[in-house]
Design a protein around this motif. Structure first.
Motif: not given
Length: 152
Positions: A27-31, A63-65
Motif C-alpha cells: 500500500f502507498d499509504f497506511v493510516s 516510498y510507502g507512507m
C-alpha cells in the motif's frame, strides 16, 4: 485483547490483502488510528512470518507512507524499531502528536537523502515546541547510524 487484534490482522493479511499487495508491491499509504495502534503499526511495517515468500510489509517498501495518530503515547514501541533511514516528520500541539514515516528502499537512496535534507531544514525553522518527539528520536538514531542527510 492483543491476541484478538493479532488474529484479525493475520486473517486480513492472509485472506484479504495478500493478492492485492502481491500485485501492487504494498500500500502507498497506511493510516494508524484507533485501538491497537502499536499492533497495527507493527503489522504495516513488519515481515509477516506466517506467509512464505511474501512482501515484507503491508506498506510499499519503495516510498510507502505510514501515519501514526497520537504518536506521543510512550507505550507504542514499534516506532522506535522503524529503520533510521526512513523519512519522518512529526508535529505536536501540546495535547497530541501525529507522525508520518516514509519507507526508503535503502540508506543510500538519493531521493530520500535529498528529501531528508529538506525536512531537516524545514523542521529546524519551526518552533521547537511544535516538533514532535518521534521526529527528534528518529533523527537522533539517524545521526548515530550515519544516515546520509541527517545533518541537513
Amino acid at each position: 485483547m492483543d491476541n484478538i487484534f493479532g488474529d484479525y490482522a493475520r486473517y486480513a493479511r492472509q485472506k484479504l490483502y495478500s493478492k492485492a499487495i502481491e500485485q501492487r508491491g504494498g500500500f502507498d499509504f497506511v493510516s494508524v488510528d484507533g485501538r491497537f495502534r502499536d499492533g497495527c503499526l507493527a503489522e504495516a511495517t513488519s515481515l509477516p512470518p506466517m506467509v512464505p515468500n511474501y512482501q515484507p510489509m503491508l506498506i510499499n517498501p519503495q516510498y510507502g507512507m505510514v501515519l501514526l495518530d497520537n504518536a506521543e503515547r510512550t507505550e507504542y514501541r514499534k516506532p522506535k524499531e522503524l529503520p533510521s533511514h526512513w523519512l519522518v516528520v512529526s508535529f505536536q500541539n501540546g495535547v497530541t502528536e501525529t507522525a508520518l514515516w516514509m519507507a526508503c528502499p535503502n540508506k543510500e537512496d538519493t531521493a530520500c537523502t535529498e528529501a531528508r535534507k529538506r525536512i531537516v531544514s524545514i523542521m529546524a525553522k519551526l518552533p521547537s515546541n511544535l516538533v514532535g518527539s518521534r521526529y527528534k528520536a528518529h533523527m537522533k538514531q539517524a545521526l548515530v547510524d550515519k544516515v546520509p542527510g541527517a545533518l541537513g
